[in-house]
Design a protein around this motif. Structure first.
Motif, PDB file in Angstrom:
ATOM      1  N   UNK A   5       0.720  -1.147  -0.105  1.00  0.00           N
ATOM      2  CA  UNK A   5       0.057   0.084   0.062  1.00  0.00           C
ATOM      3  C   UNK A   5       0.960   1.364  -0.246  1.00  0.00           C
ATOM      4  N   UNK A   6       0.465   2.409  -0.635  1.00  0.00           N
ATOM      5  CA  UNK A   6       1.187   3.553  -0.745  1.00  0.00           C
ATOM      6  C   UNK A   6       1.245   4.052   0.610  1.00  0.00           C
ATOM      7  N   UNK A   7       2.450   4.488   0.877  1.00  0.00           N
ATOM      8  CA  UNK A   7       2.947   5.203   2.101  1.00  0.00           C
ATOM      9  C   UNK A   7       2.553   6.734   2.091  1.00  0.00           C
ATOM     10  N   UNK A   8       1.557   7.115   3.081  1.00  0.00           N
ATOM     11  CA  UNK A   8       1.074   8.574   3.084  1.00  0.00           C
ATOM     12  C   UNK A   8       1.966   9.378   3.851  1.00  0.00           C
ATOM     13  N   UNK A   9       3.009   9.099   4.443  1.00  0.00           N
ATOM     14  CA  UNK A   9       3.815   9.787   5.275  1.00  0.00           C
ATOM     15  C   UNK A   9       4.130  11.230   4.632  1.00  0.00           C
ATOM     16  N   UNK A  10       4.549  11.347   3.616  1.00  0.00           N
ATOM     17  CA  UNK A  10       4.961  12.627   2.955  1.00  0.00           C
ATOM     18  C   UNK A  10       3.646  13.400   2.872  1.00  0.00           C
ATOM     19  N   UNK A  11       2.408  12.693   2.652  1.00  0.00           N
ATOM     20  CA  UNK A  11       1.286  13.714   2.593  1.00  0.00           C
ATOM     21  C   UNK A  11       1.041  14.310   3.684  1.00  0.00           C
ATOM     22  N   UNK A  12       0.880  13.367   4.802  1.00  0.00           N
ATOM     23  CA  UNK A  12       0.513  13.636   6.136  1.00  0.00           C
ATOM     24  C   UNK A  12       1.484  14.787   6.623  1.00  0.00           C
ATOM     25  N   UNK A  13       2.776  14.704   6.565  1.00  0.00           N
ATOM     26  CA  UNK A  13       3.753  15.611   6.969  1.00  0.00           C
ATOM     27  C   UNK A  13       3.417  16.965   6.180  1.00  0.00           C
ATOM     28  N   UNK A  14       3.059  17.176   5.153  1.00  0.00           N
ATOM     29  CA  UNK A  14       2.681  18.338   4.425  1.00  0.00           C
ATOM     30  C   UNK A  14       1.647  18.976   4.790  1.00  0.00           C
ATOM     31  N   UNK A  15       0.893  18.409   5.647  1.00  0.00           N
ATOM     32  CA  UNK A  15      -0.457  19.154   5.971  1.00  0.00           C
ATOM     33  C   UNK A  15      -0.655  19.142   7.496  1.00  0.00           C
ATOM     34  N   UNK A  16      -1.320  20.245   7.906  1.00  0.00           N
ATOM     35  CA  UNK A  16      -1.437  20.237   9.267  1.00  0.00           C
ATOM     36  C   UNK A  16      -1.865  19.086  10.119  1.00  0.00           C
ATOM     37  N   UNK A  33      -4.041  16.888  -3.987  1.00  0.00           N
ATOM     38  CA  UNK A  33      -4.376  16.572  -5.395  1.00  0.00           C
ATOM     39  C   UNK A  33      -2.828  16.589  -6.072  1.00  0.00           C
ATOM     40  N   UNK A  34      -2.037  17.137  -5.762  1.00  0.00           N
ATOM     41  CA  UNK A  34      -0.642  17.000  -6.409  1.00  0.00           C
ATOM     42  C   UNK A  34       0.006  16.103  -5.997  1.00  0.00           C
ATOM     43  N   UNK A  35      -0.075  15.623  -4.676  1.00  0.00           N
ATOM     44  CA  UNK A  35       0.573  14.315  -4.030  1.00  0.00           C
ATOM     45  C   UNK A  35      -0.090  13.210  -4.861  1.00  0.00           C
ATOM     46  N   UNK A  36      -1.332  13.150  -4.996  1.00  0.00           N
ATOM     47  CA  UNK A  36      -1.873  11.974  -5.457  1.00  0.00           C
ATOM     48  C   UNK A  36      -1.674  11.877  -7.219  1.00  0.00           C
ATOM     49  N   UNK A  37      -1.266  13.016  -7.742  1.00  0.00           N
ATOM     50  CA  UNK A  37      -1.005  13.161  -9.077  1.00  0.00           C
ATOM     51  C   UNK A  37       0.604  12.675  -9.223  1.00  0.00           C
ATOM     52  N   UNK A  38       1.208  12.844  -8.413  1.00  0.00           N
ATOM     53  CA  UNK A  38       2.653  12.245  -8.461  1.00  0.00           C
ATOM     54  C   UNK A  38       2.389  10.889  -8.066  1.00  0.00           C
ATOM     55  N   UNK A  39       1.650  10.225  -6.812  1.00  0.00           N
ATOM     56  CA  UNK A  39       1.848   8.961  -6.415  1.00  0.00           C
ATOM     57  C   UNK A  39       1.039   8.287  -7.224  1.00  0.00           C
ATOM     58  N   UNK A  40       0.252   8.670  -8.286  1.00  0.00           N
ATOM     59  CA  UNK A  40      -0.723   7.811  -8.973  1.00  0.00           C
ATOM     60  C   UNK A  40      -1.838   7.190  -8.095  1.00  0.00           C
ATOM     61  N   UNK A  41      -1.953   8.085  -7.117  1.00  0.00           N
ATOM     62  CA  UNK A  41      -3.132   7.646  -6.326  1.00  0.00           C
ATOM     63  C   UNK A  41      -4.767   8.293  -6.773  1.00  0.00           C
ATOM     64  N   UNK A  42      -5.657   7.546  -6.865  1.00  0.00           N
ATOM     65  CA  UNK A  42      -6.997   8.116  -7.497  1.00  0.00           C
ATOM     66  C   UNK A  42      -7.486   8.769  -6.345  1.00  0.00           C
ATOM     67  N   UNK A  43      -8.505   9.842  -6.603  1.00  0.00           N
ATOM     68  CA  UNK A  43      -9.148  10.570  -5.489  1.00  0.00           C
ATOM     69  C   UNK A  43     -10.672  10.513  -5.367  1.00  0.00           C
TER      70      UNK A  43
END
Lengths: 453, 453
Positions: free
Chosen positions: A1-12, A55-65
């Motif tokens: 499964x995709x790691x969401x750490x970078x997303x989590x860290x980029x948001x409050x 959305x940018x994180x998803x675009x880079x990671x290839x994760x649908x929204x």
């Protein structure tokens, strides 16, 4: 499964949620699709910039929204997909009424009822009124072009959206339209995004126009021996005037609502119509007389007219609670089919035949004045054969509406549950055009995959 | 030059015209662009199949297409391009009113006035009323999302279009929407095509919804010492109610119309407002009183109220003939700028300053109730310096509207004359999105090249 750490860290802190119990609560929407997936994570942004980051994180990671408002979709439009990021706009809050332009700029998480209330504080009115208006969001209303009871006279959501802010599939935020009432500069992108069910972008702000307050309405309620009589009465009314409300309930719905509210509805009636006129003065009196006469000419057994707004609202409420009331009898497959008005009696008759043929209970409620019906197919999900027959009936009703030149969805959207029928309605070429536009705006197919197309 | 023989041979005799005298009459539209080109040929199809043949021929031959209705475009939307095939829909005629659905299915060459008349024969009403309603076509109205005088209360063309037949750039004909009032199945393609100015396809049929007849209107006319007073009076009215008409004429327009019609208008007035209320009974009386009061509070020198429809129509007609009346004084550059209503006084003031700065005459008329103004810049085309100053003023007025959060075009469309300002209004991203959709639907760029984009 995709790691969401970078997303989590980029948001409050707290914006990205991976707690399985919370995710479980967001898997399904009001359509309660048993095939709902499990999202990778849930994002609860409070600002447009946070939506863009996600959305940018998803675009880079290839994760649908999958975008979600309050999750009140009745067609599975906000159902989770395995491995997708679910973005809910429910925490994007705030609203500013501008009385000088008669507009309101709304963040998408504002409830429809909150928009109405804020407008009313300034002596103004936001008309669109889906039955779920107390719990659905304006962002979701715009994404699905939501309708309601007053739409028969006052139009649907798209008729009120003057401007939008939208985050596109590549993370850019664009502003479309604004507070000006008339604007024909460029393609009508604002209207294209309204009703696009999250396929083209994420709506992060909605500017709606407001009307002067509605005049007090007079309510006419009648019961009829048969659904055929009631639906013919509808056509008799609409061919002569444009009431402010014209709602239909069949016997099953009446009894379900009476079980819930005990408001002394006639349990023996074949059908009930609830009409309102808000035309002022003598014009209103004439419209009420016309409605009463049309009802009587079609065998209304009892016609009750009141200009007491509290009494009138009680009947409107009876109609609005019909879906949860019928739901007490089992799981529901919810239809939203519409037909040109003269076909209404044949549609209602056809639905009864489909119920009988498949041996399932189908309650019918309708925004009858604009030909938009909600047959509610009741079934026991534990009874696999009944569930199968319910699904057959669900498909047959959409087929019937399409064969009458109608639509598979008047106001709920296609979502996941009706997409199998979209080609039958639109035809190959219009469906291809729809796909062409989707691909042009979302070439990676990231936004709400599996919805509509 | 491309040989049109194969096209001519594929269509009924007389459909393809190459006579230079006839072509000359179709080179320009009402905007009279001096830079209009000369078309390769003119095609006058009578059926959708003939339109398809012409489009397919063009696709194969690589010939661009300019679509034309009655040629009443005020923004150069139907101006010929050198070497393009001009397709006029004026001979596609026919109309069927369906009273049971309150709709009319119209071939694109029907005049707006003919649609109104056919509806009226059945006791129904088609509201949109561009000032050119007696000579413009419903196909052109749909292609440009035309407005008019009653739009302040009743909306513009897109609010009435339920269905379209469109011939796409590759020659396929598709049907969108239909007679059902509510339909949220798929992307909102019908609304995307309305106002697309011929860039996405050729509209070959329009299904419009009709309303019950308008109630008799009461007309309130007032003259004001200054345009500032009149424009403030407009905002005072619109912030409180939604009149059925609210039109503005400045001193120059009043005098031009008086020269033409000799109807005893006050030649000394700074501005005139023409309002109508069609609310019935006491609500109408209250609305008329509110309008009269707002006018007086803003220094109206004379307030004249009449419920005689003939008198009321005379004033509406005075407003409608203002463009040809002002045109008697010279060539015109026609603006169509709109602003959020509170900006109206500042816009009108700014236009006066632009006129003074550039030493040109600018008459101002306006659908004031929705903030949509038509400054008419008068110039002598033989006087190259004045023509240059007129063009400067034309650009400055659009810049002013955009700076106020407004639009470069409220109802005429971008056409060829305003496209230089579209980016300033939409911004880079929305313009790119517009281009993306255009390219997705017309990859060869065949349809109305040079219009809008």
């Amino acid at each position: 499964m995709t790691d969401v750490t970078t997303l989590t860290d980029s948001l409050p802190a707290g914006t990205v949620v991976t707690d399985p119990d919370i995710l479980a609560a967001y898997r399904q929407d009001r359509a309660q699709d048993p095939d709902a997936g499990t999202p990778l994570a849930l994002v609860r942004p409070t600002t447009t910039a946070q939506v863009q980051s996600a959305v940018r994180w998803c675009a880079e990671a290839g994760v649908p929204i999958v975008t979600r408002g309050a999750g009140t979709s009745l067609s599975g439009g906000a159902t989770a997909v395995d491995g997708a990021l679910m973005i809910t706009t429910e925490k994007m809050r705030g609203l500013a009424v501008d009385t000088s332009t008669r507009t309101a700029v709304c963040k998408p998480g504002m409830l429809n009822a909150e928009v109405k209330a804020a407008a009313a504080e300034h002596g103004l009115w936001y008309p669109p009124d889906p039955s779920s208006f107390e719990i659905c969001t304006i962002g979701g209303n715009a994404a699905t072009n939501a309708g309601g009871l007053c739409c028969v006279k006052y139009g649907v959501t798209v008729d009120y959206v003057l401007g939008l802010e939208v985050v596109l599939a590549d993370g850019r935020a664009i502003r479309l339209g604004g507070k000006q009432l008339k604007d024909s500069a460029g393609l009508s992108l604002t209207r294209l995004f309204v009703g696009s069910e999250g396929l083209l972008g994420i709506i992060t702000e909605v500017t709606v126009r407001l009307l002067p307050p509605q005049a007090p309405a007079c309510t006419v309620v009648a019961v009829f021996p048969t659904v055929a009589d009631a639906s013919r009465a509808v056509v008799a009314v609409t061919s002569q005037t444009r009431p402010a409300m014209l709602e239909f309930m069949d016997n099953t719905s009446i009894n379900a609502v009476e079980d819930m509210l005990a408001m002394d509805l006639d349990r023996t009636a074949g059908a009930m119509l609830i009409a309102q006129s808000d035309a002022p003065g003598p014009a209103g009196a004439a419209e009420v007389a016309l409605i009463e006469q049309a009802f009587r000419a079609h065998h209304a057994q009892e016609v009750f007219t009141t200009d007491d707004p509290v009494e009138g609202e009680a009947f409107a409420m009876a109609r609005r609670v019909a879906i949860p009331a019928v739901e007490r009898r089992g799981s529901l497959l919810l239809e939203d089919v519409g037909v040109p008005l003269p076909e209404l009696p044949a549609l209602v008759q056809g639905v009864a035949e489909i119920a009988e043929k498949n041996d399932v209970t189908i309650a019918v409620i309708a925004h009858a004045g604009d030909g938009n019906t909600h047959p509610l197919i009741v079934f026991d999900p534990e009874d696999t054969d009944e569930a199968r027959r319910a699904q057959l009936a669900f498909d047959q009703i959409m087929g019937l509406a399409v064969s009458m030149g109608g639509t598979i969805t008047g106001e709920h959207g296609v979502g996941r549950l009706k997409k199998g029928w979209l080609r039958a309605q639109l035809g190959d070429d219009a469906l291809e055009l729809t796909t062409t536009i989707k691909q042009a705006l979302d070439p990676q197919g990231m936004l709400n995959p599996g919805v509509m197309l």
